[in-house]
Write a protein that holds these residues in place. Structure first.
Motif, PDB file in Angstrom:
ATOM      1  N   SER A  54      -7.910  21.949  19.948  1.00 13.53           N
ATOM      2  CA  SER A  54      -6.627  21.397  19.530  1.00 13.53           C
ATOM      3  C   SER A  54      -6.528  19.962  20.002  1.00 13.53           C
ATOM      4  O   SER A  54      -7.308  19.527  20.858  1.00 13.53           O
ATOM      5  N   GLY A  55      -5.578  19.240  19.425  1.00 10.34           N
ATOM      6  CA  GLY A  55      -5.293  17.892  19.891  1.00 10.34           C
ATOM      7  C   GLY A  55      -5.735  16.765  18.983  1.00 10.34           C
ATOM      8  O   GLY A  55      -5.440  15.601  19.255  1.00 10.34           O
ATOM      9  N   GLY A  56      -6.443  17.081  17.914  1.00  7.24           N
ATOM     10  CA  GLY A  56      -6.858  16.019  17.004  1.00  7.24           C
ATOM     11  C   GLY A  56      -5.682  15.481  16.213  1.00  7.24           C
ATOM     12  O   GLY A  56      -4.563  16.000  16.288  1.00  7.24           O
ATOM     13  N   GLY A  57      -5.926  14.409  15.460  1.00  8.48           N
ATOM     14  CA  GLY A  57      -4.866  13.845  14.652  1.00  8.48           C
ATOM     15  C   GLY A  57      -5.167  12.431  14.230  1.00  8.48           C
ATOM     16  O   GLY A  57      -6.308  11.962  14.329  1.00  8.48           O
ATOM     17  N   LEU A  58      -4.135  11.763  13.765  1.00 11.68           N
ATOM     18  CA  LEU A  58      -4.234  10.380  13.295  1.00 11.68           C
ATOM     19  C   LEU A  58      -3.582   9.465  14.317  1.00 11.68           C
ATOM     20  O   LEU A  58      -2.452   9.722  14.751  1.00 11.68           O
ATOM     21  N   VAL A  59      -4.279   8.409  14.696  1.00  6.97           N
ATOM     22  CA  VAL A  59      -3.756   7.477  15.685  1.00  6.97           C
ATOM     23  C   VAL A  59      -4.202   6.062  15.303  1.00  6.97           C
ATOM     24  O   VAL A  59      -5.241   5.885  14.662  1.00  6.97           O
ATOM     25  N   GLN A  60      -3.419   5.091  15.688  1.00  6.95           N
ATOM     26  CA  GLN A  60      -3.793   3.701  15.443  1.00  6.95           C
ATOM     27  C   GLN A  60      -4.827   3.242  16.471  1.00  6.95           C
ATOM     28  O   GLN A  60      -4.898   3.777  17.591  1.00  6.95           O
ATOM     29  N   ALA A  61      -5.597   2.250  16.082  1.00  6.69           N
ATOM     30  CA  ALA A  61      -6.569   1.674  17.006  1.00  6.69           C
ATOM     31  C   ALA A  61      -5.868   1.240  18.291  1.00  6.69           C
ATOM     32  O   ALA A  61      -4.775   0.665  18.254  1.00  6.69           O
ATOM     33  N   GLY A  97      -4.874   3.381  20.489  1.00  8.53           N
ATOM     34  CA  GLY A  97      -4.099   4.518  20.944  1.00  8.53           C
ATOM     35  C   GLY A  97      -4.926   5.551  21.690  1.00  8.53           C
ATOM     36  O   GLY A  97      -6.120   5.333  21.959  1.00  8.53           O
ATOM     37  N   SER A  98      -4.271   6.658  22.017  1.00  6.10           N
ATOM     38  CA  SER A  98      -4.909   7.712  22.813  1.00  6.10           C
ATOM     39  C   SER A  98      -4.680   9.076  22.190  1.00  6.10           C
ATOM     40  O   SER A  98      -3.675   9.300  21.508  1.00  6.10           O
ATOM     41  N   LEU A  99      -5.623   9.960  22.437  1.00  9.23           N
ATOM     42  CA  LEU A  99      -5.495  11.367  22.077  1.00  9.23           C
ATOM     43  C   LEU A  99      -6.156  12.200  23.166  1.00  9.23           C
ATOM     44  O   LEU A  99      -7.074  11.723  23.852  1.00  9.23           O
ATOM     45  N   ARG A 100      -5.696  13.436  23.304  1.00  5.03           N
ATOM     46  CA  ARG A 100      -6.310  14.369  24.248  1.00  5.03           C
ATOM     47  C   ARG A 100      -6.705  15.631  23.510  1.00  5.03           C
ATOM     48  O   ARG A 100      -5.846  16.311  22.930  1.00  5.03           O
ATOM     49  N   LEU A 101      -7.971  15.935  23.533  1.00  3.31           N
ATOM     50  CA  LEU A 101      -8.476  17.151  22.915  1.00  3.31           C
ATOM     51  C   LEU A 101      -8.602  18.253  23.962  1.00  3.31           C
ATOM     52  O   LEU A 101      -8.919  17.986  25.117  1.00  3.31           O
ATOM     53  N   SER A 102      -8.358  19.483  23.521  1.00  4.98           N
ATOM     54  CA  SER A 102      -8.533  20.646  24.378  1.00  4.98           C
ATOM     55  C   SER A 102      -9.398  21.670  23.658  1.00  4.98           C
ATOM     56  O   SER A 102      -9.355  21.777  22.436  1.00  4.98           O
ATOM     57  N   CYS A 103     -10.148  22.420  24.438  1.00  2.00           N
ATOM     58  CA  CYS A 103     -10.971  23.498  23.881  1.00  2.00           C
ATOM     59  C   CYS A 103     -10.929  24.659  24.860  1.00  2.00           C
ATOM     60  O   CYS A 103     -11.418  24.543  25.984  1.00  2.00           O
ATOM     61  N   VAL A 146     -11.945  23.002  28.416  1.00  2.44           N
ATOM     62  CA  VAL A 146     -12.479  21.658  28.598  1.00  2.44           C
ATOM     63  C   VAL A 146     -11.585  20.689  27.833  1.00  2.44           C
ATOM     64  O   VAL A 146     -11.053  21.019  26.771  1.00  2.44           O
ATOM     65  N   TYR A 147     -11.419  19.507  28.397  1.00  3.63           N
ATOM     66  CA  TYR A 147     -10.546  18.489  27.820  1.00  3.63           C
ATOM     67  C   TYR A 147     -11.341  17.210  27.560  1.00  3.63           C
ATOM     68  O   TYR A 147     -12.343  16.931  28.225  1.00  3.63           O
ATOM     69  N   LEU A 148     -10.842  16.438  26.618  1.00  2.00           N
ATOM     70  CA  LEU A 148     -11.399  15.110  26.382  1.00  2.00           C
ATOM     71  C   LEU A 148     -10.230  14.147  26.199  1.00  2.00           C
ATOM     72  O   LEU A 148      -9.521  14.203  25.184  1.00  2.00           O
ATOM     73  N   GLN A 149     -10.019  13.306  27.205  1.00  3.64           N
ATOM     74  CA  GLN A 149      -8.996  12.272  27.113  1.00  3.64           C
ATOM     75  C   GLN A 149      -9.630  11.039  26.489  1.00  3.64           C
ATOM     76  O   GLN A 149     -10.608  10.504  27.018  1.00  3.64           O
ATOM     77  N   MET A 150      -9.085  10.613  25.360  1.00  4.26           N
ATOM     78  CA  MET A 150      -9.654   9.488  24.630  1.00  4.26           C
ATOM     79  C   MET A 150      -8.653   8.341  24.620  1.00  4.26           C
ATOM     80  O   MET A 150      -7.555   8.479  24.059  1.00  4.26           O
TER      81      MET A 150
END
Length: 117
Positions: free
Chosen positions: A7-14, A16-22, A78-82
């Motif tokens: 979860s956590g995907g989506g559309l973001v502007q350059a 910006g940040s997103l956090r993925l979870s698994c 597991v998480y991925l902070q982008m």
């Protein structure tokens, strides 16, 4: 059987940040290395980051300093902070988990990350 739910995907502007979870569920037993991979249209799937059960991390050169991988062993997640996302980060991101009790590799279904310029 082991299931991975991302979860956590989506559309973001350059920029910006997103956090993925698994999250892993089912008969996982002991979990080994967990990681994130991505696949952009027309390209091969590539490693983004991995983390061992002890917390050792490995990153692709293209994301070092911008992405952070972490895990919660109790939650089998597991998480991925982008951060500082770039249009070239646009891809489907896949979670990968290795199990140790019954050695196997599992992949999540993928989550789309789109970074607009």
């Amino acid at each position: 059987q082991v299931q991975l739910v991302e979860s956590g995907g989506g559309l973001v502007q350059a920029g910006g940040s997103l956090r993925l979870s698994c999250a892993a569920s089912g008969s996982t037993g002991s979990i080994g290395v967990m990681g994130w991979y991505r696949q952009a249209p027309g390209k091969q799937r590539e490693l983004v980051a991995t983390i061992s059960s002890g917390g050792s991390t490995n990153y692709a050169t293209s994301v070092k300093g911008r992405f952070t991988i972490s895990r919660d062993n109790a939650k089998r997640t597991v998480y991925l902070q982008m951060n500082s996302l770039k249009p070239e980060d646009t891809a489907v991101y896949y979670c990968k988990t290795t199990t140790l009790t019954l050695p196997a590799v599992y992949w999540g279904q993928g989550t789309q990350v789109t970074v607009s310029s």
